[in-house]
Write an enzyme that holds these catalytic residues in place. Structure first.
Site, PDB file in Angstrom:
ATOM      1  CG  ASP A   1      -2.197  -0.567   1.108  1.00 46.63           C
ATOM      2  OD1 ASP A   1      -2.661  -0.637  -0.023  1.00 46.63           O
ATOM      3  OD2 ASP A   1      -2.784  -0.975   2.129  1.00 46.63           O
TER       4      ASP A   1
HETATM    5  C1  GLC Z   1      -0.710   2.721   6.072  1.00 52.41           C
HETATM    6  C2  GLC Z   1      -0.063   1.468   6.613  1.00 52.41           C
HETATM    7  C3  GLC Z   1      -0.205   0.327   5.698  1.00 52.41           C
HETATM    8  C4  GLC Z   1      -1.654   0.228   5.313  1.00 52.41           C
HETATM    9  C5  GLC Z   1      -2.122   1.534   4.692  1.00 52.41           C
HETATM   10  C6  GLC Z   1      -3.509   1.504   4.157  1.00 52.41           C
HETATM   11  O1  GLC Z   1      -0.018   3.150   4.985  1.00 52.41           O
HETATM   12  O2  GLC Z   1       1.295   1.654   6.848  1.00 52.41           O
HETATM   13  O3  GLC Z   1       0.258  -0.837   6.313  1.00 52.41           O
HETATM   14  O4  GLC Z   1      -1.808  -0.823   4.425  1.00 52.41           O
HETATM   15  O5  GLC Z   1      -2.007   2.513   5.643  1.00 52.41           O
HETATM   16  O6  GLC Z   1      -4.485   1.726   5.104  1.00 52.41           O
HETATM   17  C1  GLC Z   2      -1.552  -3.697   5.481  1.00 53.43           C
HETATM   18  C2  GLC Z   2      -2.798  -3.711   4.617  1.00 53.43           C
HETATM   19  C3  GLC Z   2      -2.622  -4.584   3.404  1.00 53.43           C
HETATM   20  C4  GLC Z   2      -1.349  -4.243   2.705  1.00 53.43           C
HETATM   21  C5  GLC Z   2      -0.155  -4.274   3.642  1.00 53.43           C
HETATM   22  C6  GLC Z   2       1.110  -3.817   3.004  1.00 53.43           C
HETATM   23  O1  GLC Z   2      -1.401  -4.915   6.095  1.00 53.43           O
HETATM   24  O2  GLC Z   2      -3.912  -4.148   5.342  1.00 53.43           O
HETATM   25  O3  GLC Z   2      -3.712  -4.436   2.527  1.00 53.43           O
HETATM   26  O4  GLC Z   2      -1.183  -5.163   1.679  1.00 53.43           O
HETATM   27  O5  GLC Z   2      -0.407  -3.430   4.734  1.00 53.43           O
HETATM   28  O6  GLC Z   2       1.100  -2.473   2.693  1.00 53.43           O
END
Ligand code: GLC
Ligand code: GLC
Length: 813
Positions: A485
């Site tokens: 993400d």
């Molecule tokens: C923040 C978190 C990440 C998550 C994203 C989306 O960037 O670090 O882990 O997936 O939010 O909500």
């Molecule tokens: C968080 C989010 C997931 C994402 C991951 C890596 O765990 O829930 O959707 O893939 O972060 O960013």
């Protein structure tokens, strides 16, 4: 250092001190009513939606840590203490918290009084039960004043913590049976058709419903006025902060014990029947619920049915081996966490406030991998819900709301890995159940019933969404981000407070993801198989051809010499290459490309995994990237916003470690795979709880990486795709028992450390008992020797047996 121990027979983790390095929590409830409970009785409960139907107030990120919970104050001769230690923190002679499957029991003892608090949500009910047993262990009589206490949340948890100009005037309660039943009915006078209550099955000496009266103006939680005085004030809340507290006079003869049952319940009333008479709420349903749990025997029965519920679920996959840590992870805690994650998605934990995220499209599909063998019918329902939020072009809402099941417009779409996860989820479901009919299920796009098409058509759109969105090298376009993400290659954000996930300041079609390419190659065979099954041979053939083509593209443009590249950015520059100054290598493409089989023959797979070992592996797990970004890169987005070693910037993301673990089994290196797993598997980390800090019975999303100040420290336990993926890695690949479309595949690959084990696996109505003699010698290619019901079988697949039958398998590796 440990702060407790596993009691495997009782399927409990026993915490022996209130001073764990962080609140160690548990979840109660499995259908509509859920609660979080810490080892200090902190936490809250809610009905279905942690944001919109929250019953108890909880203070995130407050001082002291973990404020808000079910508190029982005992006044013994003027001294006030809590069996849960919090909130008075009065020293205890003994403390124990047992977190079990769907219940928690906290016992505290002081000066000859032992108080034990059992908390559970009975299956099929919308209530949290608190059973308090108080024993006088001395040889003299005791006269105690006991006070229960909870604070109500005014339903909408977000509004509750922001909108004080309104909320300080809306609070309303009703009082019944001289205060033995206390009702919370804020906003019931207008549009709400629900209320909550807190009841005790005994006559009370008094009650309180107003927080300030109970605590005293300006008092801390540790110095509440009513318990100190030893007498309730019979306060009636009007606005401000409604609470519920019962005052009990408890006389105990020498050695005597008394038990009280408290019910904290939630009730919905049909609109036409809301009122008993003007201003008086209809309490019929509350009375019915109370009657179900007014005796300890009823609580015993609820505990029994909870235990049966879990025994049944957990019997679907179990293992006996000489390694206790392995056994307890596979048999109890990993599937338990998978179920909790299924229920909560990413909504409510001690790191997620329950007011933020809905259900993630990719998250939910991955969670499914961990619970499909436990509750296949609910997995089916989940798949339909998820697919219903897809768009006609195959793209998908990134998140949807659990209450409405609608796509979330605030976050929108554009995460280009999302569509492929649907194929992943559906394939896993069909492997488990053989239910190909699900592919005919009529499923709408974006919840518009007029657009409904068979589910298989959704998979097709998913698959083709990738092909319709290829970049300059023929690799898939990344969009807002892929699994990571925080790798936001079109974001270019210079403005604080802008979301990295939803801001797209560049609209170019250049940034590409090698990770999505690996995923595409990985799911293509499943997609093609399903297409064939449906008589779409042309589509199947084309899909296989596209996968072969993508494999070539990855080897040509996605290979960096010693490992797989991560991406190409907006300008067409490499991300995750030896040519970069920082973050030369990322974990995700190494795991996913090898899982997909890319470069296994040509030797690239082995090279990539050796590079992982050399550059990313640490004492506490495999970091996401290395070296970390040391400064903000506008062209890379959120990943470079984190200090080195944390989260996506070179943290140990426990979610993707299992990809490398599985990848190692693909090239037959089971010993290394098992070693990697033990570094992040919580049960193996128990002895270093002072470093790890979080619960030794569940995985955390992240452990600080080697470049972090606090290497080895975990954050974000419970709600993470880590639970599902690790369950898949350990059960499907290391222990090697996994359902395939046409039979159960048995192919252990975990090195020789665990020399023998037995897996009992229920699948499609039959039971398989698989006795494994494990030398650890054979790799992925060397098939194990299998004897099925006395008959040797070639290969590693045994056909599915008739429902009701038991199959005995001898397996030699
Ligand atoms: C923040 C978190 C990440 C998550 C994203 C989306 O960037 O670090 O882990 O997936 O939010 O909500
Ligand atoms: C968080 C989010 C997931 C994402 C991951 C890596 O765990 O829930 O959707 O893939 O972060 O960013």
């Amino acid at each position: 250092m440990r702060f407790g121990y596993f009691d495997d027979k009782s399927r409990e983790y026993v915490i022996t001190t209130p001073k764990t390095p962080y609140p160690w929590i548990n979840y109660l409830g499995s259908e509509n009513f859920f609660a979080l409970v810490s080892h200090r009785a902190g936490g809250y409960c809610f009905y279905r939606d942690a944001r919109l139907r929250r019953l108890m107030r909880y203070r995130y990120n407050n001082v002291p840590t973990d404020v808000g919970g079910r508190y029982f104050y005992i006044n013994d001769g003027g001294e006030v203490w809590n069996p849960s230690y919090a909130p008075t923190n009065t020293a205890l002679d003994a403390f124990e918290c047992r977190h079990g499957l769907g219940y928690t029991r906290i016992t505290g003892e002081r000066k000859g009084v032992r108080a034990s608090l059992l908390m559970l949500v009975p299956t099929g009910h919308t209530a949290e039960i608190h059973q308090l047993t108080i024993k006088n262990t001395t040889s003299a009589a005791k006269s105690l004043k006991v006070f229960s206490f909870i604070e109500w949340c005014l339903w909408n948890a977000y509004d509750d913590m922001t909108n004080y100009q309104r909320n300080f005037s809306t609070g309303e309660v009703e009082i019944e049976r001289n205060g033995a039943t206390l009702y919370h009915k804020t906003e019931y006078r207008e549009r709400r058709d629900h209320y909550a209550f807190y009841n005790v099955n005994a006559d009370v000496a008094g009650y309180d419903t107003d927080r300030e009266t109970f605590l005293g103006l300006y008092n801390e939680w540790s110095e509440p006025q009513v318990p100190a005085k030893g007498e309730s004030s019979n306060s009636v809340a009007s606005g401000w902060q409604p609470v519920a507290s019962h005052g009990l006079d408890v006389q105990l003869a020498a050695g005597e014990e008394k038990t009280f049952v408290f019910t904290l319940g939630y009730v919905e009333v049909p609109r036409e029947e809301k009122w008993e008479k003007p201003g008086v709420i209809n309490k019929k349903k509350a009375h019915e619920l109370i009657a179900k749990f007014s005796k300890p025997e009823q609580v015993d029965a609820a505990m029994k049915s909870l235990a049966d519920h879990w025994s049944k679920l957990l019997s679907n996959y179990s293992i006996e081996s000489p390694d206790d840590k392995l056994n307890r992870t596979v048999n109890i805690w990993n599937p338990y966490q998978c179920m909790v994650t299924f229920n909560m998605s990413r909504s409510a934990s001690y790191f997620e406030t329950g007011i933020g995220r809905g259900m993630g499209f990719r998250d939910s599909n991955q969670d499914l991998l961990g619970f499909v063998h436990l509750v296949p019918e609910r997995a089916r329902e989940r798949i339909i819900d998820i697919a219903s939020t897809q768009f006609p072009d195959g793209s998908a809402y990134h998140q949807y709301q659990p209450l409405t099941k609608r796509g979330n417009n605030d976050v929108g779409s554009g995460f280009n890995d999302d569509p492929l996860w649907l194929i992943f989820g559906v394939a896993a479901y069909i492997r488990e159940t053989g239910d190909y009919k699900i592919l005919d299920e009529q499923v709408p796009f974006d919840n518009d019933p007029k657009t409904a098409v068979p589910l298989f058509e959704h998979l097709k759109r998913s698959f083709h969404h990738v092909l319709n969105n290829l970049g300059p090298h023929g690799l898939p376009l990344i969009g807002r981000a892929d699994w990571n993400d925080c790798l936001n290659l079109n974001c270019f954000s210079e403005t604080p407070d802008e979301s990295f996930q939803t801001t797209g300041n560049r609209t170019g079609r250049t940034a590409e993801s090698v990770f999505i390419a690996g995923m595409f190659v990985g799911v293509a065979p499943d997609y093609a198989y399903l297409a064939d099954k449906r008589g779409e041979a042309g589509e199947a053939k084309a899909a296989r051809a596209e996968a072969a083509k993508m494999t070539d593209v990855v080897l040509k443009h996605g290979w960096d010499g010693e490992w797989f590249l991560r991406a190409y950015d907006f300008f067409g520059n490499k991300v995750g290459s030896k040519d970069n100054k920082e973050s030369q290598i990322f974990i995700e493409p190494q795991g996913f490309c090898v899982m997909a089989g890319i470069g296994v023959e040509g030797g690239q797979a082995k090279k990539a995994l050796d590079s992982v070992k050399e550059r990313l592996d640490t004492k506490y797990g495999i970091v996401l990237n290395n070296p970390p970004y040391s400064e903000y890169h506008v062209e890379l987005g959120e990943i470079s916003s984190y200090p080195p070693g944390y989260k996506e910037n070179a943290g140990i993301f426990c979610h993707n470690n299992p990809w490398v673990i599985i990848a190692e089994t693909v090239i037959g290196r089971g010993d290394r795979a098992f070693e990697y797993w033990k570094k992040i598997a919580p049960a193996y980390l128990e002895e270093q709880s002072e470093i790890h800090r979080l619960e030794p019975y569940v995985y955390a999303q992240m452990i600080a990486g080697k470049d972090a100040v606090r290497h080895g420290e975990a954050k974000n336990s419970w709600l993470t795709g880590t639970a599902a993926w690790n369950f898949v890695a350990i059960s499907h690949y290391l222990l090697g028992v996994r359902p395939d479309f046409d039979g159960l595949r048995i192919h252990p690959c975990m090195g020789g450390e665990v020399s023998k084990f037995t897996v009992t696996r229920k699948c499609r109505g039959a039971e398989y008992r698989i006795h494994v003699k494990n030398s650890g010698q054979s790799g992925s290619s060397g098939a194990p020797k299998l004897i099925v019901d006395g008959v040797p079988v070639a290969g590693d697949i045994i056909p599915y047996a008739k429902p009701g039958s038991t199959v005995i398998v001898e397996c030699e590796v």
